[in-house]
Design an enzyme around this catalytic site. Structure first.
Site, PDB file in Angstrom:
ATOM      1  N   GLU A   1     -10.294  11.334   6.122  1.00  0.00           N
ATOM      2  CA  GLU A   1     -10.805  10.802   7.383  1.00  0.00           C
ATOM      3  C   GLU A   1     -10.166  11.495   8.582  1.00  0.00           C
ATOM      4  OE1 GLU A   1     -10.122   7.062   4.732  1.00  0.00           O
ATOM      5  OE2 GLU A   1      -9.347   9.101   4.872  1.00  0.00           O
TER       6      GLU A   1
ATOM      7  N   CYS B   1      -7.399   3.653   4.878  1.00  0.00           N
ATOM      8  CA  CYS B   1      -6.087   3.005   4.957  1.00  0.00           C
ATOM      9  C   CYS B   1      -5.843   2.539   6.400  1.00  0.00           C
ATOM     10  CB  CYS B   1      -5.003   3.992   4.516  1.00  0.00           C
ATOM     11  SG  CYS B   1      -4.686   5.306   5.722  1.00  0.00           S
TER      12      CYS B   1
END
Length: 152
Positions: A57, A85
């Protein structure tokens, strides 16, 4: 604009590239919401780069920000094979990404549906629309097979 499954398939391809490098197989694809254009694609490179922040990401977001010459990239959607996360969930908010689509939840390390559920906190200024469960079985199977092979 393509459907969510088409973009998630691209993210799965990135995850498989990561797996081939002995990285945790997580892939991400960032698209422009208006044109449907893929702005960036990335996969985990934490081991390769010796960088704990080199998550799929974050790498996709950095590339798109560079492309747009901006610290914020509204009007975009980020596709990720596994729930981001907490670090990546915060980064998604800071980048002002409109929509996050992920495959499998991550009950141990996720930051969106698992504790700390960052987007439920008042302190988070930008809360993207979140869609989960896109190609969930395929995304989950890929990462489970990876960790099962490590345990052997």
């Amino acid at each position: 604009m393509n459907d969510d499954n088409s973009y998630m398939r691209l993210a799965m391809e990135e995850a498989k590239i990561a797996q081939g490098k002995d990285e945790v197989p997580i892939g991400a694809v960032l698209i422009d919401n208006e044109s449907g254009e893929v702005l960036s694609k990335a996969h985990n490179l934490t081991r390769t780069r010796h960088d704990p922040s080199a998550h799929a990401e974050s790498l996709a977001i950095r590339e798109a920000c560079t492309l747009r010459e901006s610290q914020r990239i509204p009007n975009t959607t980020l596709y990720v094979t596994i729930e981001p996360c907490p670090m990546c969930a915060a980064l998604i908010s800071y980048a002002r990404i409109d929509r996050v689509v992920f495959g499998a939840t991550d009950p141990k390390s996720g930051g969106i549906t698992a504790a700390p559920k960052l987007y439920e906190k008042d302190q988070i200024h930008h809360k993207p629309n979140v869609i989960s469960g896109v190609m969930e079985e395929d995304c989950r199977a890929l990462i489970q097979r990876f960790f099962q092979s490590k345990r052997k």
